[in-house]
Motif scaffolding. Structure first.
Motif, PDB file in Angstrom:
ATOM      1  N   LYS A 347       0.626  -1.115  -0.158  1.00  9.02           N
ATOM      2  CA  LYS A 347       0.066  -0.055   0.034  1.00  9.02           C
ATOM      3  C   LYS A 347       0.817   1.326  -0.198  1.00  9.02           C
ATOM      4  O   LYS A 347       0.291   2.218  -0.533  1.00  9.02           O
ATOM      5  CB  LYS A 347      -0.950  -0.031   1.069  1.00  9.02           C
ATOM      6  N   ASP A 348       2.062   1.126   0.713  1.00  7.10           N
ATOM      7  CA  ASP A 348       2.948   2.357   0.756  1.00  7.10           C
ATOM      8  C   ASP A 348       4.285   2.002   0.768  1.00  7.10           C
ATOM      9  O   ASP A 348       4.941   1.463   1.449  1.00  7.10           O
ATOM     10  CB  ASP A 348       2.545   2.985   2.188  1.00  7.10           C
ATOM     11  N   THR A 349       4.722   2.486  -0.532  1.00 11.59           N
ATOM     12  CA  THR A 349       6.314   1.792  -0.841  1.00 11.59           C
ATOM     13  C   THR A 349       7.253   2.867  -0.329  1.00 11.59           C
ATOM     14  O   THR A 349       8.387   2.469  -0.109  1.00 11.59           O
ATOM     15  CB  THR A 349       6.609   1.974  -2.443  1.00 11.59           C
ATOM     16  N   GLN A 380      -4.047  -6.206  -9.101  1.00  8.14           N
ATOM     17  CA  GLN A 380      -4.097  -5.711 -10.316  1.00  8.14           C
ATOM     18  C   GLN A 380      -4.922  -6.696 -11.632  1.00  8.14           C
ATOM     19  O   GLN A 380      -5.456  -6.171 -12.651  1.00  8.14           O
ATOM     20  CB  GLN A 380      -2.940  -4.811 -10.955  1.00  8.14           C
ATOM     21  N   ASP A 386      -3.746   0.806 -13.335  1.00 10.91           N
ATOM     22  CA  ASP A 386      -3.755   1.963 -12.356  1.00 10.91           C
ATOM     23  C   ASP A 386      -2.548   2.401 -12.134  1.00 10.91           C
ATOM     24  O   ASP A 386      -1.700   1.915 -11.735  1.00 10.91           O
ATOM     25  CB  ASP A 386      -4.265   1.251 -10.955  1.00 10.91           C
ATOM     26  N   ARG A 387      -2.816   3.891 -12.349  1.00  8.93           N
ATOM     27  CA  ARG A 387      -1.423   4.660 -12.273  1.00  8.93           C
ATOM     28  C   ARG A 387      -0.523   4.496 -11.106  1.00  8.93           C
ATOM     29  O   ARG A 387       0.738   4.292 -10.993  1.00  8.93           O
ATOM     30  CB  ARG A 387      -1.859   6.231 -12.520  1.00  8.93           C
ATOM     31  N   ASN A 388      -1.505   4.879  -9.965  1.00  8.42           N
ATOM     32  CA  ASN A 388      -1.050   4.411  -8.559  1.00  8.42           C
ATOM     33  C   ASN A 388       0.013   3.221  -8.435  1.00  8.42           C
ATOM     34  O   ASN A 388       0.993   2.968  -7.853  1.00  8.42           O
ATOM     35  CB  ASN A 388      -1.871   4.680  -7.644  1.00  8.42           C
ATOM     36  N   SER A 389      -0.794   2.265  -8.340  1.00  7.96           N
ATOM     37  CA  SER A 389      -0.319   0.718  -8.495  1.00  7.96           C
ATOM     38  C   SER A 389       0.709   0.612  -9.396  1.00  7.96           C
ATOM     39  O   SER A 389       1.623  -0.032  -8.490  1.00  7.96           O
ATOM     40  CB  SER A 389      -1.631  -0.282  -8.775  1.00  7.96           C
ATOM     41  N   GLN A 391       2.720   2.661 -10.332  1.00 10.58           N
ATOM     42  CA  GLN A 391       3.943   3.397  -9.712  1.00 10.58           C
ATOM     43  C   GLN A 391       4.887   2.739  -8.598  1.00 10.58           C
ATOM     44  O   GLN A 391       5.790   2.539  -8.447  1.00 10.58           O
ATOM     45  CB  GLN A 391       3.588   4.865  -9.117  1.00 10.58           C
ATOM     46  N   ARG A 392       3.764   2.102  -7.530  1.00  7.34           N
ATOM     47  CA  ARG A 392       4.114   1.411  -6.413  1.00  7.34           C
ATOM     48  C   ARG A 392       4.940   0.059  -6.952  1.00  7.34           C
ATOM     49  O   ARG A 392       5.940  -0.395  -6.472  1.00  7.34           O
ATOM     50  CB  ARG A 392       3.045   0.998  -5.608  1.00  7.34           C
ATOM     51  N   LYS A 395       8.478   0.983  -8.054  1.00  7.24           N
ATOM     52  CA  LYS A 395       9.375   1.280  -6.940  1.00  7.24           C
ATOM     53  C   LYS A 395       9.854   0.063  -6.377  1.00  7.24           C
ATOM     54  O   LYS A 395      11.161   0.020  -5.858  1.00  7.24           O
ATOM     55  CB  LYS A 395       8.620   2.049  -6.005  1.00  7.24           C
TER      56      LYS A 395
END
Lengths: 590, 162
Positions: A347-349, A380, A386-389, A391-392, A395
């Protein structure tokens, strides 16, 4: 079919060179006659290889010969579908006239290469025809396929997906062993129903699939597409059985695939399905196998895999876990606090920079990041980008890349028991009991497929799939009664946890004996469904709870149809000797 | 210089084989696929999977094509159809991050890396992960271009790129 000499003689005066052509055609006739005679003498049209190449069988209902292929374009003779003899003669004739083309404009010699190869060997044919230059389409296709060996691919069922319940089989063509292998880009051969583009609007999908409403075809695609479809999106384990078909046998099978390219077969879910067609392909490659004959009535994929193993066709097995199982195996290697970190990381990288995380040994960090990445990708599946996912995910990959060299030795988990080693599909069981002081011996027969308390080796925990389960009781007073008939019974108990919040469910319908106060032997028709959840708090212990709803019909009931709601809780304990189940049910009539 | 002969030959669709029939990154092509693309469009529906169905354009019979996509330009190395790598680009990214894996092997085979240079290929790509995958939005064609650039910097791998 026959080139008559008459027109040639009439042109003889004007076109002298034609004399030679005509002279040739006279001996052509002789060749034709003698070839057909030899074929008849050798009884080629009834030999296994010819029958398998054209997918003939004797229809059980009429005893008459008929090909499974439902496509007039496949047969050279207009009566080819019903006569292996006529098809053989027609084939010989076109081979003896190599310039002949089919209605689609293809040279017969380009299309029917498996037939030619076999007939050439049997009849000592020697008709020159330069395939290298004349069959461009075939050559491109064949060199891309690059046949060397065959692997039987078996995506098993996924517990929460009823449509996958019987599994599926397909083939993969691998390059010759002398060349480098990369399974993902080898070609997969799949037989399935062509459901058409408007499939979603088709309410009679399932019915059509059962009753042969769809044409079936072989399609080809890179294996990575199948891995994505089964292993990832459908969460199914894949077992790969490398077969010992020789390169020659593999090449012959591939030549045959070109013959049946775009040909329609009837698709029937139960018997003339994906697995049955693959058995036929194996028989084409090696007619002495006769594996397709082992399935006169129903072809369950698991059974076809078992036959392949029993026929000593398997060189080696490989297990390819589904996304879910791969993640579960990774999670098993983590401590509880590490599991928590994994979930948080998805949820939070920014946690990667956290001291709590950085203080962990490098190889533990690596395991956690890997598990988090895989779980994030799993979340997913089936969704839009999903852009956010994304991105994570990126990372996490970057972090994996940086920590790459501190991995320690990765643990390869032991693969589960392969499905061919599991129990067989049919089961008999018997019971002893008493109903109102009337003793009985009960006998049950379950044709397919797997029960909750069956041996779990090679099957999924918590899954039950039963069809046409029938039970009979033989009473002391010599009465015989059917006490149970399950049209179908499907149970899916999927353990739920923070990573995989899955639901459990069940559905069944049939005829059942009713425990009643009277001594009459009452039965009712019922349909039953339930939904709930299951958990595996301790290894090998599965606890579950379901809310159920049931409708019953019996002409003697006051209102004919009764509706009941209820609750069911149970526990399954898996041991080596067997599976123990305890279940409590409570139902209230509304 | 087009080393795409094999790829063009495999295209059995009726699209004209002109240089840029469909620009790379066109809607029906995989070149524009970004990393971590959604997988919704694959259309595996509950009941379709019951009959292991296909619906139309997944693959046409047993011949295959590139759906009219251009395979020029990007494929200046290797002769195989690299378009399909866009379909498992996520796996390639993962394997390059780790420096090993099945998808990486498949990529090496498609690019035409000889067995003796495989280890170098794995190592060089692994060390240059950030160059090859600079962001989550990296597109398939850019990935392959970057791999080509990175290969040029290594004396063993440069020969595969022209």
């Amino acid at each position: 079919m026959f080139r008559l000499p008459l027109p040639c003689f009439s042109l003889f005066v004007l076109l002298l060179p034609l004399v030679f052509l005509c002279a040739a055609s006279a001996s052509d006739l002789q060749l034709q006659e003698s070839t057909l005679n030899t074929a008849r003498k050798l009884n080629l049209s009834n030999q296994d290889q010819w029958l398998y190449l054209n997918h003939y069988r004797n229809k059980p209902t009429t005893g008459k010969q008929e090909s499974y292929i439902d496509d007039p374009e496949f047969f050279i003779s207009p009566e080819g579908k019903y006569s292996s003899d006529k098809e053989l003669s027609a084939t010989i004739n076109v081979f003896l006239n190599p310039e002949s083309k089919n209605p689609k404009g293809e040279y017969y010699r380009c299309r029917y290469q498996a037939r030619y190869q076999w007939l050439k060997q049997k009849l000592n044919l020697d008709i020159p025809f330069d395939i290298e230059t004349r069959c461009a389409l075939f050559n491109q296709w064949y060199s891309a396929i690059n046949p060397g060996s065959v692997t039987l691919i078996y995506p098993t069922s996924y517990i929460n997906s009823p449509s996958s319940m019987f599994g599926h089989t397909l083939l993969r063509i691998d390059p010759p062993s002398s060349q480098q292998q990369a399974d993902l880009i080898s070609w997969a051969i799949n037989f399935g129903a062509d459901v058409g583009a408007n499939s979603e609007q088709d309410l009679f999908y399932a019915y059509k699939g059962l009753a042969g409403g769809y044409p079936g075809q072989f399609v080809i695609m890179p294996y990575h597409k199948k891995v994505k479809e089964y292993s990832k999106i459908e969460n199914r384990d894949i077992w790969e059985y490398r077969l010992n078909l020789s390169q020659k046998e593999t090449e012959f099978m591939v030549l045959h695939l070109w013959e049946i390219n775009n040909s329609n077969f009837d698709y029937y879910y139960l018997d003339e399905n994906c697995s049955f067609r693959l058995m036929e392909l194996l028989d084409v490659a090696r007619p002495s196998l006769h594996v397709s004959r082992a399935f006169p009535i129903i072809a369950i994929p698991n059974d076809t895999v078992r036959i392949v193993v029993e026929s000593k066709l398997v060189k080696s097995k490989k297990y390819r876990p589904s996304s879910v199982n791969a993640i579960k195996k990774k999670l098993e290697q983590l401590e509880n606090n590490e599991k928590r970190l994994t979930l948080q990381l998805t949820k939070d990288t920014s946690l990667l920079e956290d001291d709590n995380f950085k203080v962990l040994p490098a190889d533990r960090q690596h395991l956690i990041i890997e598990a988090a990445y895989q779980h994030l990708r799993y979340q997913q599946l089936g969704k839009d980008r999903d852009r956010n996912s994304a991105q994570r995910s990126w990372k996490l990959l970057s972090a994996l890349n940086k920590s790459g060299n501190d991995r320690g030795t990765p643990i390869t988990p032991k693969p589960p028991v392969s499905p061919d080693l599991g129990h067989r599909s049919s089961a008999f069981s018997f019971s002893l009991g008493q109903v109102h002081e009337n003793n009985f011996i009960g006998l049950k027969f379950r044709p397919a497929y797997h029960g909750l308390t069956d041996s779990q080796k090679g099957f999924l925990h918590g899954a039950e799939i039963n069809f046409f389960d029938i039970g009979v009781r033989f009473f002391d007073d010599e009465k015989v009664k059917i006490d149970q008939f399950d049209l179908f019974k499907i149970i899916s108990l999927s353990p739920r946890n923070q990573f995989f919040p899955e639901w459990s469910w069940k559905v069944s319908a049939g005829l059942e004996h009713v425990a009643a106060n009277t001594s009459a032997f009452e039965r009712e028709i019922f349909i039953d469904a339930g939904g709930g959840a299951a958990v595996e708090l301790i290894d090998n212990h599965l606890s579950y709870g379901l809310f159920t709803a049931r409708a019953e019909y019996n002409s003697d009931y006051s209102e004919n149809i009764d509706i009941l709601m209820g609750v069911e809780i149970g526990h399954l304990w898996y041991q080596r000797v067997g599976v123990f189940q305890l279940e409590l049910r409570s139902q209230y009539m509304s | 210089m087009k080393k795409t002969i094999l790829a063009a030959a495999l295209s059995l669709s009726l699209a004209p084989l002109t240089a840029f029939a469909v620009a790379p990154g066109g809607s029906s092509c995989g070149w524009g696929n970004m990393l971590f693309d959604g997988q919704k469009g694959l259309g595996i529906h509950l009941i379709a999977s019951l009959v292991n169905g296909t619906s139309g354009n997944a693959s046409f019979g047993m011949t295959f094509g590139t759906n009219g996509c251009s395979t020029d330009g990007v494929l200046t190395y290797g002769g195989e159809n690299l378009l399909q790598t866009s379909e498992f680009m996520d796996d390639i990214a993962h394997d390059i991050a780790l420096g090993e894996g099945e998808a990486l092997d498949a990529l090496a085979l498609l690019v035409g890396i000889a067995p003796e240079d495989r280890a170098t290929f794995a190592q060089v790509t692994h060390e240059n992960f950030q160059t090859i995958f600079p962001s989550a939005e990296t597109k398939a064609e850019d990935v392959l271009k970057a791999i080509g650039e990175v290969m040029k910097t290594n004396e063993k791998l440069a020969k595969y790129v022209s």
